[in-house]
Design a protein around this motif. Sequence first.
Motif, mmCIF file in Angstrom:
data_model
loop_
_atom_site.group_PDB
_atom_site.id
_atom_site.type_symbol
_atom_site.label_atom_id
_atom_site.label_comp_id
_atom_site.label_asym_id
_atom_site.label_seq_id
_atom_site.Cartn_x
_atom_site.Cartn_y
_atom_site.Cartn_z
ATOM 1 N N LYS A 40 12.840 -18.233 -16.600
ATOM 2 C CA LYS A 40 12.522 -17.368 -15.460
ATOM 3 C C LYS A 40 13.764 -16.798 -14.792
ATOM 4 N N TYR A 41 14.829 -17.576 -14.727
ATOM 5 C CA TYR A 41 15.959 -17.217 -13.874
ATOM 6 C C TYR A 41 17.247 -16.850 -14.598
ATOM 7 N N LEU A 42 17.296 -16.982 -15.903
ATOM 8 C CA LEU A 42 18.546 -16.759 -16.626
ATOM 9 C C LEU A 42 19.110 -15.360 -16.381
ATOM 10 N N MET A 43 18.255 -14.373 -16.279
ATOM 11 C CA MET A 43 18.719 -12.997 -16.089
ATOM 12 C C MET A 43 19.437 -12.786 -14.758
ATOM 13 N N PHE A 44 19.266 -13.713 -13.818
ATOM 14 C CA PHE A 44 19.880 -13.573 -12.505
ATOM 15 C C PHE A 44 21.172 -14.377 -12.355
ATOM 16 N N ILE A 45 21.508 -15.150 -13.365
ATOM 17 C CA ILE A 45 22.697 -16.006 -13.312
ATOM 18 C C ILE A 45 23.901 -15.233 -13.838
ATOM 19 N N PRO A 46 25.017 -15.250 -13.120
ATOM 20 C CA PRO A 46 26.225 -14.592 -13.634
ATOM 21 C C PRO A 46 26.617 -15.194 -14.993
ATOM 22 N N GLU A 47 27.049 -14.336 -15.885
ATOM 23 C CA GLU A 47 27.343 -14.761 -17.257
ATOM 24 C C GLU A 47 28.326 -15.924 -17.323
ATOM 25 N N ASN A 48 29.286 -15.975 -16.422
ATOM 26 C CA ASN A 48 30.287 -17.051 -16.466
ATOM 27 C C ASN A 48 29.707 -18.413 -16.067
ATOM 28 N N LEU A 49 28.489 -18.437 -15.513
ATOM 29 C CA LEU A 49 27.845 -19.700 -15.145
ATOM 30 C C LEU A 49 26.789 -20.148 -16.162
ATOM 31 N N ILE A 50 26.502 -19.302 -17.109
ATOM 32 C CA ILE A 50 25.489 -19.637 -18.111
ATOM 33 C C ILE A 50 26.068 -20.613 -19.126
ATOM 34 N N THR A 51 25.273 -21.624 -19.468
ATOM 35 C CA THR A 51 25.707 -22.615 -20.458
ATOM 36 C C THR A 51 24.845 -22.498 -21.711
ATOM 37 N N PHE A 52 25.330 -23.083 -22.784
ATOM 38 C CA PHE A 52 24.570 -23.083 -24.029
ATOM 39 C C PHE A 52 23.241 -23.802 -23.847
ATOM 40 N N GLU A 53 23.240 -24.895 -23.114
ATOM 41 C CA GLU A 53 22.019 -25.665 -22.883
ATOM 42 C C GLU A 53 20.962 -24.819 -22.177
ATOM 43 N N MET A 54 21.388 -24.013 -21.217
ATOM 44 C CA MET A 54 20.455 -23.120 -20.523
ATOM 45 C C MET A 54 19.827 -22.134 -21.511
ATOM 46 N N CYS A 55 20.660 -21.578 -22.363
ATOM 47 C CA CYS A 55 20.186 -20.587 -23.338
ATOM 48 C C CYS A 55 19.220 -21.214 -24.338
ATOM 49 N N GLU A 56 19.558 -22.404 -24.781
ATOM 50 C CA GLU A 56 18.700 -23.121 -25.725
ATOM 51 C C GLU A 56 17.316 -23.358 -25.123
ATOM 52 N N LYS A 57 17.291 -23.872 -23.927
ATOM 53 C CA LYS A 57 16.023 -24.153 -23.239
ATOM 54 C C LYS A 57 15.265 -22.862 -22.945
ATOM 55 N N ALA A 58 15.974 -21.840 -22.553
ATOM 56 C CA ALA A 58 15.339 -20.575 -22.189
ATOM 57 C C ALA A 58 14.614 -19.951 -23.382
ATOM 58 N N THR A 59 15.236 -19.968 -24.549
ATOM 59 C CA THR A 59 14.590 -19.343 -25.712
ATOM 60 C C THR A 59 13.384 -20.138 -26.175
ATOM 61 N N VAL A 60 13.439 -21.442 -26.087
ATOM 62 C CA VAL A 60 12.285 -22.268 -26.447
ATOM 63 C C VAL A 60 11.124 -21.967 -25.500
ATOM 64 N N ASP A 61 11.440 -21.713 -24.238
ATOM 65 C CA ASP A 61 10.419 -21.419 -23.230
ATOM 66 C C ASP A 61 9.980 -19.957 -23.214
ATOM 67 N N GLY A 62 10.568 -19.123 -24.070
ATOM 68 C CA GLY A 62 10.129 -17.738 -24.169
ATOM 69 C C GLY A 62 11.014 -16.692 -23.517
ATOM 70 N N CYS A 63 12.185 -17.067 -23.068
ATOM 71 C CA CYS A 63 13.101 -16.099 -22.464
ATOM 72 C C CYS A 63 13.630 -15.144 -23.540
ATOM 73 N N SER A 64 13.837 -13.902 -23.158
ATOM 74 C CA SER A 64 14.339 -12.901 -24.090
ATOM 75 C C SER A 64 15.808 -13.128 -24.428
ATOM 76 N N LEU A 65 16.148 -12.861 -25.681
ATOM 77 C CA LEU A 65 17.550 -12.906 -26.104
ATOM 78 C C LEU A 65 18.373 -11.835 -25.386
#
Length: 108
Positions: A12-37
Amino acid sequence: MITQIALKNPSKYLMFIPENLITFEMCEKATVDGCSLEHIPDVYKTKEVCFAAVKNKGEELCYVPEYLKTEELCLLAVLNDGYSLEYVPLHMKSRELCIEATKNYFML
């Protein structure tokens, strides 16, 4: 604080997080939950992350870097959504792949 909220529900929120704060774990979880690449930095687009996204939604293939597109991934995409044939590289468009895409091509 915002990173902790995003980690709990990154799809839900990955698109609002500044890129420098995004972690691999967030991305992994986000894609499993349906977040867009679309919202995942290229540095975190691994084979596994891309497979998870395409498995959920075939058209996510359009956000997969070309060097990560494999015949297996492209087949998964068209089995999920025939429209994603559009994002398959020309040299990977086999007769069989096109047939599978037409089986999964939904007209509205």
